[in-house]
Scaffold this motif. Structure first.
Motif, PDB file in Angstrom:
ATOM      1  N   TYR A   1       0.809  -1.221   0.000  1.00 31.35           N
ATOM      2  CA  TYR A   1       0.000   0.000   0.000  1.00 31.35           C
ATOM      3  C   TYR A   1       0.845   1.274   0.000  1.00 31.35           C
TER       4      TYR A   1
ATOM      5  N   ARG B   1       0.545   2.455  -3.561  1.00 28.26           N
ATOM      6  CA  ARG B   1      -0.787   2.693  -4.114  1.00 28.26           C
ATOM      7  C   ARG B   1      -1.051   4.196  -4.222  1.00 28.26           C
TER       8      ARG B   1
ATOM      9  N   LYS C   1      -3.488  -1.114   6.839  1.00 29.88           N
ATOM     10  CA  LYS C   1      -3.645  -2.290   5.992  1.00 29.88           C
ATOM     11  C   LYS C   1      -2.735  -3.441   6.444  1.00 29.88           C
TER      12      LYS C   1
ATOM     13  N   GLY D   1     -13.477   5.079  -5.713  1.00 33.15           N
ATOM     14  CA  GLY D   1     -13.965   4.273  -4.594  1.00 33.15           C
ATOM     15  C   GLY D   1     -15.106   4.918  -3.847  1.00 33.15           C
TER      16      GLY D   1
ATOM     17  N   THR E   1     -10.359  -0.808  -3.070  1.00 31.76           N
ATOM     18  CA  THR E   1     -10.077  -1.768  -4.129  1.00 31.76           C
ATOM     19  C   THR E   1     -11.367  -2.440  -4.574  1.00 31.76           C
ATOM     20  N   ASN E   2     -11.420  -2.746  -5.859  1.00 31.74           N
ATOM     21  CA  ASN E   2     -12.530  -3.514  -6.415  1.00 31.74           C
ATOM     22  C   ASN E   2     -12.080  -4.891  -6.887  1.00 31.74           C
ATOM     23  N   ASN E   3     -10.822  -5.192  -6.683  1.00 28.97           N
ATOM     24  CA  ASN E   3     -10.267  -6.472  -7.114  1.00 28.97           C
ATOM     25  C   ASN E   3     -10.713  -7.576  -6.139  1.00 28.97           C
TER      26      ASN E   3
ATOM     27  N   GLU F   1      -8.209  -9.372  -3.887  1.00 30.98           N
ATOM     28  CA  GLU F   1      -7.662  -8.681  -2.727  1.00 30.98           C
ATOM     29  C   GLU F   1      -8.622  -8.710  -1.539  1.00 30.98           C
ATOM     30  N   LYS F   2      -9.820  -9.171  -1.779  1.00 31.72           N
ATOM     31  CA  LYS F   2     -10.786  -9.310  -0.680  1.00 31.72           C
ATOM     32  C   LYS F   2     -10.656 -10.731  -0.118  1.00 31.72           C
TER      33      LYS F   2
END
Length: 789
Positions: free
Chosen positions: A283, A286, A300, A385, A467-469, A472-473
């Motif tokens: 991060y 990022r 994070k 986001g 994040t929308n990946n 990564e969730k």
């Protein structure tokens, strides 16, 4: 305790629990073996009466009274300077004369304020026929101290005057009875008048050889210059020359003791550090880092450790899995399954740290920076986001991600403090308002808030605004397997407890509010000594399950537990069965059981020699163990006599049980078990059992001296201890643990001794320290285990 230079020898009949292998090498059976007593200063021959000799001979005609030795009789352990200092604290001047103290303060001056009645008897004896309830000067007190702390003859004479209530120079049976009852009261012992009468008659028979009906000072002098027969270790084995050879360094001992814990903890910390560093670096590169900086990286990184710890925290409390894994020798040799609850608590601490870092940096740093950053920078970095609209601080708090996170923190803030030992045990250190709502039940119910925490955790992990990946969730990847495992275990426990049908439930009530539940062993219920099971009573609560050590042996066809009423649930359970047994209820309540589950005590099979130490009701895990050891010894003896070959389960060749309690009534809890094991031990002396009653003053103290006499006389005649009412001899006061470990190191040089303990934390630390000390000072290795529930 004192050195073992010489010890009393006792040969007993078949009815007694002690036996002598030969006249030159006497020994005591394994079931009754008190510690060695003080070194002797000489021996005295006692003129036994003919009747006494007839009663105290075994079938072969051998006298049961041998090796009588001098013992101490003490009225005070204080030096004169200590007594004088106490006098000066209380002294006052009366009519301009020398300082005096009130006669009622005499007990304080000689440090007997806990037994003022006994101190008053001493003062009465010291002052003789004169008025004894008058003030005491310092010179008088000094004279009294010299008589109490003087020669043996002086102290015995003082004791005679204490017994001689009418000062006629003669002691009859009534005087002895009153003295015995007074001593029993001072030591908080229960004794009936009939028992005191019997013991007084035994003393008269022992000393009144002329059948005159009374005793004079020379006869009592004889009584207290001998140590009457008592069970003992037998002759001390000589100290091996190499006992103190090959010592280990402290570091080596600590490494051997803690390496399994150390590598697990270090491995866990390493994984946490790696995950934190990975996310921190990730991060830091990022776009959002331009707005939130290292606050984002810290939050994070902490979040990643939280995912791991929320998964791991369920594993140590998956009891069926842990019980199954600990049966694997190779696995239990490298993983400390006995510390599963401690590891559970350690992970909880890791979660607290993670929550503070993750939630704290978000709330105090990240969110204010998002709400207050430059609009252009926001559009370049975070706009996608948040729907391309810069939120306020309150709008951020209202998002699913933050709302679920705050809800989890609130639930944890409720459950975590209530899980501490202070809250569970309703410690007096807590405010009264908090203590009123705390306790085990509160802990149990609040801990089940974790169900909602994990539900919120799944939601929290699926909605991330940075994040929308989907890859990564990863929250679900961490916790899915542990949650399914734990949920499966809980379902399995419910199903299994329903299958175990409780038949022939037999409750028994014992003094001290102890309830014993004995039931037929359900089909398929297999366990090892030292394990425990959970008990549920739907009439009290359909949700609560409480763990209790099994006190039955694996070879028994029944299960038994002993439950002491110490909390809300146990008090109610005791009350329900008490009402039923008194005829006030219609039938026994329904009881369900679940188990068995592994505990540290079951590791006793790994050692050839074990030391079992229980305080009060803490003896329960070890009753099952000594049952098992005794049963195995009995089977081995039977197979040897029958000439058959049968595989006997591996277990200790020698077991030492030390049971320390402060209430005489505690001995009733396991009286039948101890008596049964004592009989087995007559043939197979593999167990040595030691009772210690801490309410009784140390041997030789004037308050317990007469008890030592009648205890020894009664034991020589019947083989039964007057305090425990079993063949197990009761020692006075508390054990000298250093002496206990020293004896074991001499007896078992070069061996590994498993030390198993269940009791207070304070003594546990002392015993663990002694294990370490003797492991590096001698070539005997002591390995400490403590029960955890």
């Amino acid at each position: 305790m004192h050195a073992e230079s010489q010890e009393t020898t006792l040969s007993s009949s078949s009815a007694s629990s002690c036996s002598s292998s030969s006249s030159s090498s006497p020994s005591c059976s394994a079931c009754v073996v008190p510690l060695a007593f003080s070194p002797v200063q000489g021996t005295v021959t006692v003129p036994f009466s003919a009747g006494w000799n007839r009663r105290y001979r075994d079938a072969s005609g051998e006298n049961l009274i041998t090796g009588l030795e001098i013992i101490p009789l003490r009225f005070t352990n204080l030096e004169w300077t200590d007594v004088e200092a106490r006098f000066d604290r209380l002294a006052y001047t009366k009519n301009e004369t020398e300082p005096v103290i009130k006669w009622s303060d005499f007990s304080f001056c000689i440090a007997m304020q806990q037994t003022p009645e006994f101190a008053n008897e001493i003062l009465r004896a010291l002052r003789g026929r004169s008025e004894w309830k008058v003030d005491i000067t310092k010179n008088e007190l000094r004279d009294y101290w010299h008589r109490m702390a003087g020669s043996v003859d002086s102290r015995i004479q003082l004791f005679f005057y204490m017994c001689d209530r009418n000062f006629d120079g003669k002691l009859d049976e009534i005087d002895m009875k009153q003295t015995i009852l007074g001593s029993a009261s001072a030591n908080k012992l229960s004794m009936t008048h009939e028992e005191a009468q019997e013991y007084a008659a035994s003393i008269m028979e022992f000393l009144d050889t002329g059948k005159r009906g009374y005793l004079e000072p020379p006869q009592l002098d004889t009584l207290f210059k001998v140590s009457l027969p008592r069970a003992s270790y037998g002759r001390s084995s000589p100290t091996p020359d190499d006992l103190y050879h090959e010592p280990m360094s402290k570091n080596e001992v600590r490494f051997r003791s803690y390496w399994r814990r150390a590598w697990i903890v270090l491995f866990w910390l390493l994984i946490c550090a790696v995950l934190f560093t990975w996310k921190f670096i990730q991060y830091s590169h990022r776009p959002a880092f331009q707005v939130m900086g290292y606050c984002l990286s810290t939050a994070k990184g902490a979040a990643e450790t939280l995912k791991l710890n929320m998964a791991l925290i369920l594993l140590p409390v998956s009891r069926n899995t842990v019980t199954w894994l600990r049966k694997k020798r190779w696995l239990s040799s490298i993983i400390p399954f006995n510390d599963n609850i401690n590891f559970h608590k350690l992970i909880a601490c890791g979660i607290v740290v993670g929550v503070i870092l993750h939630g704290g940096t978000h709330l105090a740093c990240d969110f204010p920076r998002i709400a207050g950053c430059d609009r252009v920078l926001f559009q370049q970095t975070l706009a996608s986001g948040f729907g391309h609209q810069q939120p306020t601080y309150m709008q951020i708090l209202a998002t699913k991600e933050v709302a679920t996170g705050i809800a989890m923190v609130i639930l944890m803030a409720i459950a975590f403090p209530l899980a501490t030992k202070w809250a569970r045990r309703q410690s007096t250190l807590l405010p009264r308002s908090v203590r009123h709502v705390a306790g085990y039940n509160t802990f149990w119910y609040s801990h089940h808030l974790f169900v909602f925490v994990y539900a919120l955790l799944f939601v929290h992990g699926m909605f991330l605004f940075l994040t929308n990946n989907p890859f990564e969730k990863t929250t679900w990847m961490y916790v899915a397997v542990p949650v399914l495992l734990y949920a499966g275990e809980r379902i399995y426990r419910v199903v299994r407890s329903g299958i175990y049908e409780i038949k022939n439930l037999t409750p028994s009530l014992y003094p001290g509010k102890v309830l014993s539940l004995k039931m037929q062993k359900p089909e398929g219920f297999r366990y090892r000594a030292g394990m425990y099971m959970f008990v549920q009573c739907p009439e009290i609560s359909p949700f609560e399950w409480h763990p209790f050590s099994l006190t039955s042996g694996p070879g028994d066809d029944f299960l038994s537990v002993h439950i002491r009423a110490l909390g809300d649930w146990t008090y109610r359970l005791y009350g329900i069965f008490q009402e039923e047994m008194l005829g006030a209820a219609k039938g026994f309540p329904k009881v369900y059981i679940d188990g068995p589950y592994g505990a540290s005590s079951q590791d006793y099979v790994k050692y050839d020699v074990v030391l079992l130490i229980g305080l009060g009701i803490g003896a329960t895990p070890f009753i099952s163990i000594i049952r098992d050891v005794a049963n195995n010894a009995q089977k081995a003896d039977f197979d040897q006599v029958a000439g058959s070959v049968c595989k006997i389960p591996k277990g200790p060749l020698k077991a030492y049980l030390y049971w320390v309690t402060r209430e005489q009534i505690s001995f009733e809890w396991f009286r039948d078990v101890i008596t049964e094991i004592s009989k087995i031990c007559l043939k197979q002396p593999v167990i040595e059992m030691h009772n210690f009653l801490s309410s009784v003053y140390q041997e030789g103290d004037g308050r317990s001296a007469i008890l030592s006499v009648i205890q020894a006389l009664h034991y020589a005649r019947t083989g039964i201890d007057i305090i425990s009412k079993t063949p197990m001899w009761t020692h006075y006061s508390r054990p000298d643990w250093f002496n206990v470990f020293s004896k074991l190191a001499r007896r078992h040089p070069g061996e590994r001794i498993g030390v198993f303990y269940c009791g207070s934390l304070l003594l546990g630390k002392e015993l663990e320290g002694l294990c370490t000390t003797f492991s590096y000072r001698t070539n005997t290795r002591f390995v400490f285990h403590k029960e955890h529930f």
